[in-house]
Design a protein around this motif. Structure first.
Motif, PDB file in Angstrom:
ATOM      1  N   UNK A 316       0.829  -1.205   0.000  1.00  0.00           N
ATOM      2  CA  UNK A 316       0.000   0.000   0.000  1.00  0.00           C
ATOM      3  C   UNK A 316       0.865   1.257   0.000  1.00  0.00           C
ATOM      4  N   UNK A 317       1.985   1.224   0.679  1.00  0.00           N
ATOM      5  CA  UNK A 317       2.894   2.370   0.683  1.00  0.00           C
ATOM      6  C   UNK A 317       3.459   2.641  -0.712  1.00  0.00           C
ATOM      7  N   UNK A 318       3.593   1.581  -1.502  1.00  0.00           N
ATOM      8  CA  UNK A 318       4.215   1.714  -2.823  1.00  0.00           C
ATOM      9  C   UNK A 318       3.211   1.977  -3.937  1.00  0.00           C
ATOM     10  N   UNK A 319       1.923   1.741  -3.689  1.00  0.00           N
ATOM     11  CA  UNK A 319       0.939   1.829  -4.757  1.00  0.00           C
ATOM     12  C   UNK A 319       0.721   3.286  -5.161  1.00  0.00           C
ATOM     13  N   UNK A 324      -3.672  -1.210  -9.941  1.00  0.00           N
ATOM     14  CA  UNK A 324      -4.569  -2.250  -9.443  1.00  0.00           C
ATOM     15  C   UNK A 324      -4.361  -2.412  -7.940  1.00  0.00           C
ATOM     16  N   UNK A 325      -5.423  -2.839  -7.259  1.00  0.00           N
ATOM     17  CA  UNK A 325      -5.294  -3.174  -5.845  1.00  0.00           C
ATOM     18  C   UNK A 325      -6.135  -4.413  -5.561  1.00  0.00           C
ATOM     19  N   UNK A 326      -5.525  -5.442  -4.932  1.00  0.00           N
ATOM     20  CA  UNK A 326      -4.090  -5.622  -4.725  1.00  0.00           C
ATOM     21  C   UNK A 326      -3.333  -5.629  -6.061  1.00  0.00           C
ATOM     22  N   UNK A 327      -2.037  -5.376  -5.970  1.00  0.00           N
ATOM     23  CA  UNK A 327      -1.227  -5.232  -7.172  1.00  0.00           C
ATOM     24  C   UNK A 327      -1.268  -6.507  -8.013  1.00  0.00           C
ATOM     25  N   UNK A 328      -1.320  -6.348  -9.336  1.00  0.00           N
ATOM     26  CA  UNK A 328      -1.291  -7.468 -10.262  1.00  0.00           C
ATOM     27  C   UNK A 328       0.032  -7.448 -10.998  1.00  0.00           C
TER      28      UNK A 328
END
Length: 330
Positions: A316-319, A324-328
């Motif tokens: 979450x700190x890097x998004x 996309x969330x969660x990251x794909x």
């Protein structure tokens, strides 16, 4: 910067070929005013001659290239790679450059009505250091096709079609025709428009049309339902690009970067991998937590709070906005 980014900057700089900055800055300002003031008339209100095209390419092409590149990365992630590409209303070729930066060797045909834009686009590509250089012929999907979009149709299917920074310049009937013609020529279509309420409104209209034609929305929406954004809110994202000295001089800018806001859509007949949810705004990072504003798979606009104690906190700190969330992963 990628090698394609670097080459685009280099060829734009060389294309100036002795044109004085003051002349180019004046023409760029006039061009911007015409775009703001022109009525929609199924034509670019600005690109009237060679100097107009050069001013547009130097001032706007790096930003439109980055926005289209971001949308094509989403297509790559949520749908897959492309080998052949059709770009409608492609001007000086920003989408072709963006596609090449993601899928080296992709073959692109660009449909464009303005002779001056075609001439400059060909000149820019001919000046690249790509090896081997493109060997274009009239039958190869690697060149500009002079044509008016109002009556255009394609007999050659391609993997991917793009319509970028075009819909705002068309009347509603022409927009519908272009979307239908593009969808008939490909399994995957990518639309990009300025990140304004008007630009997003055109994206939404095209979204409804494409769903009606049987395509699946792959990005940015994680669903096929109605958009949850209402009132004065609209779905848009941003890419940051470095400003060269030339850009700062032409725009009388101080900052060494600029942010290009854009709206986009990826629709496909191929198997799609939509995001579980999409990050709609820049994440907020109060102490020991991250707050994400999300568009979810059930078409809700929600806020997720990820505390420092959560295993998802580092991600979450890097998004970033638009992710996309969660990251794909591709």
């Amino acid at each position: 910067m990628s090698s394609v980014d670097t080459q685009l900057h280099a060829v734009l700089l060389r294309a100036l070929n002795g044109v004085k900055y003051d002349v180019l800055r004046t023409r760029a300002s006039e061009l911007s005013a015409r775009y703001r003031d022109a009525a929609v008339a199924d034509a670019s209100p600005g690109l009237r001659d060679n100097l107009d095209c050069l001013a547009y390419a130097v001032v706007r092409m790096p930003a439109t290239y980055r926005a289209i590149q971001a949308a094509l990365r989403a297509a790559d992630l949520h749908v897959g790679a492309a080998g052949t590409h059709l770009d409608l209303g492609g001007g000086t070729g920003a989408a072709a450059w963006a596609a090449t930066s993601i899928w080296p060797g992709i073959k692109t045909q660009i449909v464009e009505r303005q002779p001056a834009a075609i001439a400059l686009g060909r000149r820019l590509v001919a000046d690249t250091l790509w090896s081997p250089p493109p060997q274009w012929s009239s039958g190869d999907l690697r060149d500009w096709q002079p044509a008016d979009l109002r009556g255009w149709s394609s007999a050659t299917p391609v993997d991917l079609a793009t319509v970028a920074y075009v819909l705002n310049e068309l009347t509603p009937p022409t927009r519908q025709h272009v979307i239908a013609a593009a969808a008939a020529s490909t399994d995957t279509i990518v639309l990009v428009e300025p990140g304004t309420p008007r630009g997003y409104r055109h994206i939404l209209e095209a979204r409804d049309q494409l769903i009606g034609l049987g395509l699946t929305i792959a990005a940015p929406c994680p669903h096929q339902l109605g958009c949850p954004l209402v009132d004065r809110d609209w779905c848009h994202f941003a890419v940051r690009l470095p400003r060269t000295e030339l850009h700062r001089r032409l725009k009388d800018g101080i900052r060494n970067y600029e942010d290009e806001k854009f709206s986009y859509l990826v629709a496909t007949r191929r198997p799609a991998r939509p995001a579980p949810a999409r990050v709609l705004t820049p994440p907020a990072r109060p102490k020991n937590q991250v707050l994400l504003t999300l568009c979810t798979a059930d078409a809700q606009r929600t806020q997720a709070r990820i505390p420092k104690s959560s295993p998802a906190y580092p991600a979450a700190r890097a998004v970033v906005q638009g992710a996309s969330w969660p990251a794909q992963r591709s």
